[in-house]
Design a protein around this motif. Structure first.
Motif, PDB file in Angstrom:
ATOM      1  N   LEU A   1       0.831  -1.205   0.000  1.00 50.70           N
ATOM      2  CA  LEU A   1       0.000   0.000   0.000  1.00 50.70           C
ATOM      3  C   LEU A   1       0.867   1.258   0.000  1.00 50.70           C
ATOM      4  O   LEU A   1       0.588   2.229  -0.718  1.00 50.70           O
ATOM      5  N   GLY A   2       1.917   1.249   0.835  1.00 49.78           N
ATOM      6  CA  GLY A   2       2.809   2.409   0.897  1.00 49.78           C
ATOM      7  C   GLY A   2       3.502   2.668  -0.433  1.00 49.78           C
ATOM      8  O   GLY A   2       3.720   3.815  -0.822  1.00 49.78           O
ATOM      9  N   GLU A   3       3.846   1.595  -1.152  1.00 45.85           N
ATOM     10  CA  GLU A   3       4.490   1.717  -2.458  1.00 45.85           C
ATOM     11  C   GLU A   3       3.480   1.912  -3.587  1.00 45.85           C
ATOM     12  O   GLU A   3       3.853   2.080  -4.734  1.00 45.85           O
ATOM     13  N   LYS A   4       2.182   1.841  -3.241  1.00 44.85           N
ATOM     14  CA  LYS A   4       1.087   1.953  -4.223  1.00 44.85           C
ATOM     15  C   LYS A   4       1.209   0.891  -5.318  1.00 44.85           C
ATOM     16  O   LYS A   4       1.032   1.165  -6.503  1.00 44.85           O
ATOM     17  N   ASN A   5       1.482  -0.338  -4.881  1.00 45.26           N
ATOM     18  CA  ASN A   5       1.660  -1.460  -5.803  1.00 45.26           C
ATOM     19  C   ASN A   5       0.558  -2.480  -5.542  1.00 45.26           C
ATOM     20  O   ASN A   5       0.638  -3.272  -4.598  1.00 45.26           O
ATOM     21  N   GLN A   6      -0.470  -2.491  -6.381  1.00 39.86           N
ATOM     22  CA  GLN A   6      -1.631  -3.356  -6.180  1.00 39.86           C
ATOM     23  C   GLN A   6      -1.276  -4.834  -6.299  1.00 39.86           C
ATOM     24  O   GLN A   6      -1.833  -5.677  -5.583  1.00 39.86           O
ATOM     25  N   ARG A   7      -0.357  -5.149  -7.166  1.00 34.23           N
ATOM     26  CA  ARG A   7      -0.002  -6.555  -7.335  1.00 34.23           C
ATOM     27  C   ARG A   7       0.602  -7.128  -6.059  1.00 34.23           C
ATOM     28  O   ARG A   7       0.292  -8.259  -5.669  1.00 34.23           O
ATOM     29  N   LYS A   8       1.460  -6.364  -5.391  1.00 33.47           N
ATOM     30  CA  LYS A   8       2.052  -6.838  -4.139  1.00 33.47           C
ATOM     31  C   LYS A   8       0.974  -7.036  -3.075  1.00 33.47           C
ATOM     32  O   LYS A   8       1.039  -7.969  -2.272  1.00 33.47           O
ATOM     33  N   VAL A   9       0.000  -6.147  -3.045  1.00 35.70           N
ATOM     34  CA  VAL A   9      -1.098  -6.259  -2.080  1.00 35.70           C
ATOM     35  C   VAL A   9      -1.881  -7.552  -2.323  1.00 35.70           C
ATOM     36  O   VAL A   9      -2.158  -8.326  -1.397  1.00 35.70           O
TER      37      VAL A   9
END
Length: 459
Positions: free
Chosen positions: A84-92
């Motif tokens: 979330l902090g990196e704004k990376n939906q795939r990681k989430v």
């Protein structure tokens, strides 16, 4: 290209109010949920002192199950908050999917443990057949549906990790209240239900946990826009490996805590089964306070992890400062009640005169260092948020195995049960010092450099 996401409130809202807004619903719901652990003890104590001793002996295996679920949840929490902090939906999404697969695998292992492990386990704990049989009944039900415990922890932590603590409060609150109601019905056989005794307590718990897990899953699907569960069913192997690396230390710490409980039960059993039952009562009360403290800590983790991913040092500093402050105040209040009025809590559990005589001193020793416990647990969570889960494990290891168990065994040689209780404050003091020292070390290593990065950027 990694999918981009909108800014989450964990990166914008004032930290002091953000932590309160995230923590208070979790603390309140955890308080309600923790009441069912207390309620189990209160209702079971009405059956007999042997029944109370049985669930005290059974509790280490239950703790292992909760440890595994908590480890999965912590690993997912750290991965998800950083995504979330990196704004990376795939990681989430990968974090959520990895948690679901690991949870399913561990649910199968829990079922096998119910079938093959509980009888030899209880035989090792005590040679009193009535206590053995009661413990086996309780554990077979609880572990057979152990996936309910883990599912509730994972799906509720998913809501907490994305800042939706109010929804987590709903699922936890419903589960806690339902458990109290089912305890009353199933243990004693009210409203046409059979009187199931100690097995009824286990049935009430797993049914309530499954209900809470289903509610939390529904809320994640319908209300949690940050986690796309429909796309979170096939995680890469690397995501599962990372979750295990981040979560296994927590699971191991809590599992080692269960081994500590086995050893402490054995020390108590050298005096009498009444001492074991009294220890169990005290742990139910202290467990309530620790659950609330850990709820506050769990709300602090995603704030620190999010802002660490976003490289916002000032917000991390505020989260750490307010985290320690709120935790210390909370546990200071707990100290006043538990040290000042231990007999009130003991009488709630149908304590005999002998149990009250043993338990007043025991309760005071278990709770007199609550504020130091707040320092230890918050330090542990800060380390987890920074990704140092293995280092965090050292805090609890220092408490349980460097001091608590060796000192308890040594003091038991005096033949005085009152002396044995002194091992608890000694362990709490050491672990608080170790925890705070490790937190300072990694603060200087990981967080302090972020301030220099900001200065260079502004220049």
């Amino acid at each position: 290209m990694a999918a981009k996401m909108d800014e989450n409130k964990m990166g914008t809202q004032p930290v002091w109010s953000l932590l309160l807004s995230m923590a208070l619903p979790v603390v309140l719901s955890t308080a309600v949920q923790s009441l069912y652990n207390v309620a189990d003890g209160i209702f079971v104590s009405q059956i007999s002192e042997d029944a109370m001793a049985a669930i005290t002996f059974a509790n280490p295996l239950v703790t292992v199950l909760i440890a595994v679920g908590s480890g999965i949840a912590v690993g997912m929490n750290t991965m998800l908050s950083r995504g979330l902090g990196e704004k990376n939906q795939r990681k989430v999404n990968d974090a959520a999917a990895a948690a679901l697969w690991v949870m399913l695998a561990c649910g199968i292992l829990s079922f096998l443990a119910a079938a093959f492990l509980v009888t030899p386990y209880m035989a090792l704990q005590t040679d009193q057949l009535a206590i053995q049989r009661a413990g086996v009944q309780y554990l077979r039900v609880y572990l057979s549906l152990g996936i309910a415990t883990m599912a509730q922890l994972v799906f509720e932590r998913m809501l907490i990790s994305t800042g939706r603590t109010m929804y987590s409060m709903i699922s936890q609150g419903v589960g806690g209240i339902l458990n109290i109601i089912l305890d009353y019905i199933l243990i004693f056989g009210h409203f046409g239900a059979p009187a199931m005794g100690i097995a009824g307590a286990a049935v009430a718990t797993v049914v309530s946990q499954m209900t809470a897990a289903c509610i939390a899953l529904f809320l994640n699907i319908r209300k949690n826009r940050d986690v796309q569960l429909a796309s979170a069913w096939r995680p890469p192997l690397s995501a599962i490996q990372k979750l295990l690396v981040l979560g296994m230390p927590t699971a191991l710490i809590m599992s080692l805590t269960s081994l500590m409980m086995v050893n402490y039960n054995a020390v108590m059993n050298r005096f009498s089964s009444t001492a074991v039952a009294t220890f169990g009562v005290c742990c139910r009360v202290t467990g309530f306070c620790y659950a609330i403290l850990n709820a506050l800590c769990s709300a602090t983790i995603p704030i620190i992890a999010y802002n660490y991913g976003a490289k916002k040092k000032s917000r991390i500093d505020e989260a750490i400062r307010y985290g320690y402050l709120y935790a210390a105040v909370m546990m200071a209040v707990g100290t006043v009640f538990s040290v000042g009025f231990p007999q009130w809590f003991l009488r709630m559990f149908n304590a005999t005169d002998e149990m009250i005589e043993i338990g007043i001193w025991g309760m005071r020793m278990l709770t007199c260092c609550y504020v130091l416990c707040a320092v230890r647990n918050m330090s542990n969570c800060i380390l987890q948020a920074l990704g140092h889960s293995i280092t965090a494990m050292l805090i609890d290891l220092s408490r349980n195995y460097v001091v608590l168990i060796p000192v308890a065994w040594l003091l038991s040689l005096t033949g005085s049960l009152n002396m044995v209780w002194l091992s608890v404050p000694a362990a709490d003091m050491l672990s608080a010092a170790v925890g705070f020292g490790l937190m300072l070390r990694f603060y200087r290593k990981d967080i302090a450099p972020l301030g220099r990065m900001v200065t260079v950027s502004e220049a």
